[in-house]
Design a protein around this motif. Structure first.
Motif, short mmCIF file in Angstrom:
data_model
loop_
_atom_site.label_atom_id
_atom_site.label_comp_id
_atom_site.label_asym_id
_atom_site.label_seq_id
_atom_site.Cartn_x
_atom_site.Cartn_y
_atom_site.Cartn_z
N ASN A 127 72.41 2.86 50.92
CA ASN A 127 71.22 3.45 51.53
C ASN A 127 70.59 2.51 52.57
O ASN A 127 70.18 2.94 53.64
CB ASN A 127 70.17 3.81 50.48
N PHE A 128 70.50 1.25 52.23
CA PHE A 128 69.93 0.27 53.15
C PHE A 128 70.72 0.22 54.45
O PHE A 128 70.15 0.16 55.53
CB PHE A 128 69.88 -1.11 52.48
N LEU A 129 72.03 0.28 54.35
CA LEU A 129 72.89 0.27 55.52
C LEU A 129 72.62 1.50 56.39
O LEU A 129 72.47 1.40 57.61
CB LEU A 129 74.36 0.20 55.12
N ALA A 130 72.52 2.66 55.77
CA ALA A 130 72.27 3.89 56.52
C ALA A 130 70.91 3.84 57.21
O ALA A 130 70.79 4.22 58.39
CB ALA A 130 72.34 5.09 55.58
N TYR A 131 69.88 3.37 56.51
CA TYR A 131 68.55 3.29 57.11
C TYR A 131 68.50 2.26 58.23
O TYR A 131 67.84 2.47 59.25
CB TYR A 131 67.50 2.95 56.05
N THR A 132 69.22 1.16 58.05
CA THR A 132 69.24 0.13 59.09
C THR A 132 69.96 0.63 60.34
O THR A 132 69.53 0.37 61.46
CB THR A 132 69.88 -1.16 58.55
N LYS A 133 71.05 1.37 60.16
CA LYS A 133 71.75 1.97 61.30
C LYS A 133 70.83 2.94 62.05
O LYS A 133 70.81 2.95 63.29
CB LYS A 133 73.00 2.72 60.84
N ALA A 134 70.08 3.74 61.31
CA ALA A 134 69.16 4.70 61.93
C ALA A 134 68.04 3.97 62.67
O ALA A 134 67.67 4.35 63.78
CB ALA A 134 68.57 5.63 60.87
N PHE A 135 67.52 2.90 62.07
CA PHE A 135 66.48 2.11 62.72
C PHE A 135 67.01 1.48 64.01
O PHE A 135 66.34 1.50 65.04
CB PHE A 135 65.98 1.04 61.75
N HIS A 136 68.22 0.96 63.94
CA HIS A 136 68.88 0.37 65.11
C HIS A 136 69.00 1.42 66.23
O HIS A 136 68.69 1.15 67.39
CB HIS A 136 70.26 -0.14 64.69
N ALA A 137 69.42 2.63 65.88
CA ALA A 137 69.55 3.71 66.87
C ALA A 137 68.19 4.06 67.48
O ALA A 137 68.08 4.27 68.70
CB ALA A 137 70.18 4.94 66.23
N ASN A 138 67.16 4.10 66.66
CA ASN A 138 65.81 4.39 67.18
C ASN A 138 65.31 3.30 68.11
O ASN A 138 64.69 3.58 69.14
CB ASN A 138 64.82 4.61 66.03
N LEU A 139 65.57 2.04 67.76
CA LEU A 139 65.19 0.95 68.64
C LEU A 139 65.90 1.07 69.98
O LEU A 139 65.29 0.86 71.04
CB LEU A 139 65.52 -0.40 67.99
N ASN A 140 67.17 1.42 69.95
CA ASN A 140 67.92 1.62 71.19
C ASN A 140 67.32 2.73 72.03
O ASN A 140 67.16 2.58 73.24
CB ASN A 140 69.39 1.92 70.91
N LYS A 141 66.96 3.85 71.40
CA LYS A 141 66.35 4.97 72.13
C LYS A 141 65.03 4.57 72.78
O LYS A 141 64.69 5.06 73.85
CB LYS A 141 66.10 6.15 71.18
N LEU A 142 64.30 3.68 72.11
CA LEU A 142 63.01 3.22 72.62
C LEU A 142 63.15 2.10 73.64
O LEU A 142 62.16 1.65 74.21
CB LEU A 142 62.12 2.77 71.46
N GLY A 143 64.37 1.62 73.83
CA GLY A 143 64.60 0.53 74.78
C GLY A 143 64.18 -0.83 74.26
O GLY A 143 63.91 -1.73 75.04
N ILE A 144 64.11 -0.97 72.94
CA ILE A 144 63.73 -2.25 72.34
C ILE A 144 64.99 -3.06 72.07
O ILE A 144 65.91 -2.60 71.38
CB ILE A 144 62.94 -2.03 71.04
N ALA A 145 65.04 -4.26 72.64
CA ALA A 145 66.21 -5.12 72.49
C ALA A 145 66.45 -5.44 71.02
O ALA A 145 65.52 -5.82 70.30
CB ALA A 145 66.02 -6.40 73.28
N ASN A 146 67.68 -5.25 70.58
CA ASN A 146 68.01 -5.55 69.19
C ASN A 146 69.50 -5.74 69.05
O ASN A 146 70.27 -5.32 69.89
CB ASN A 146 67.51 -4.43 68.27
N VAL A 147 69.87 -6.42 67.96
CA VAL A 147 71.27 -6.55 67.59
C VAL A 147 71.39 -6.11 66.15
O VAL A 147 70.46 -6.25 65.36
CB VAL A 147 71.81 -7.99 67.77
N PHE A 148 72.54 -5.54 65.80
CA PHE A 148 72.78 -5.09 64.44
C PHE A 148 74.19 -5.48 64.04
O PHE A 148 75.15 -5.19 64.74
CB PHE A 148 72.60 -3.57 64.35
N TYR A 149 74.30 -6.16 62.92
CA TYR A 149 75.59 -6.60 62.41
C TYR A 149 75.79 -6.05 61.00
O TYR A 149 74.85 -5.98 60.21
CB TYR A 149 75.68 -8.13 62.35
#
Length: 86
Positions: free
Chosen positions: A13-35
């Motif tokens: 679940n944590f992995l799924a939520y983190t992937k979704a958060f990463h996608a939302n940050l990308n949509k908002l143009g907020i610089a981020n990295v996800f591993y």
């Protein structure tokens, strides 16, 4: 703002939520990295307690350190960013 994210493949679940958060940050143009790493923030097994944290502390602190270093030279970073887009 720049955000560092990681999760283990066993985090379900944590992995799924983190992937979704990463996608939302990308949509908002907020610089981020996800591993995604082996293991997870588990309560048992090889990643019990702080083991996952200890294994990946260097990854997260290296990212944060790089952001501090880059903030010392914002004009240089911007110029390099523009050159890399060509």
């Amino acid at each position: 703002m720049r955000v560092y994210l990681d999760a283990g493949i066993n985090d379900t679940n944590f992995l799924a939520y983190t992937k979704a958060f990463h996608a939302n940050l990308n949509k908002l143009g907020i610089a981020n990295v996800f591993y995604t790493f082996l293991g997870g923030h588990g309560l048992s097994g090889v990643d019990v307690s702080w083991n996952y944290f200890h294994k990946h502390l260097k990854d997260s602190l290296s990212y944060v350190g790089k952001q501090f270093e880059n903030s010392k030279y914002p004009a240089k970073m911007h110029k390099e960013s523009l050159q890399n887009k060509k």
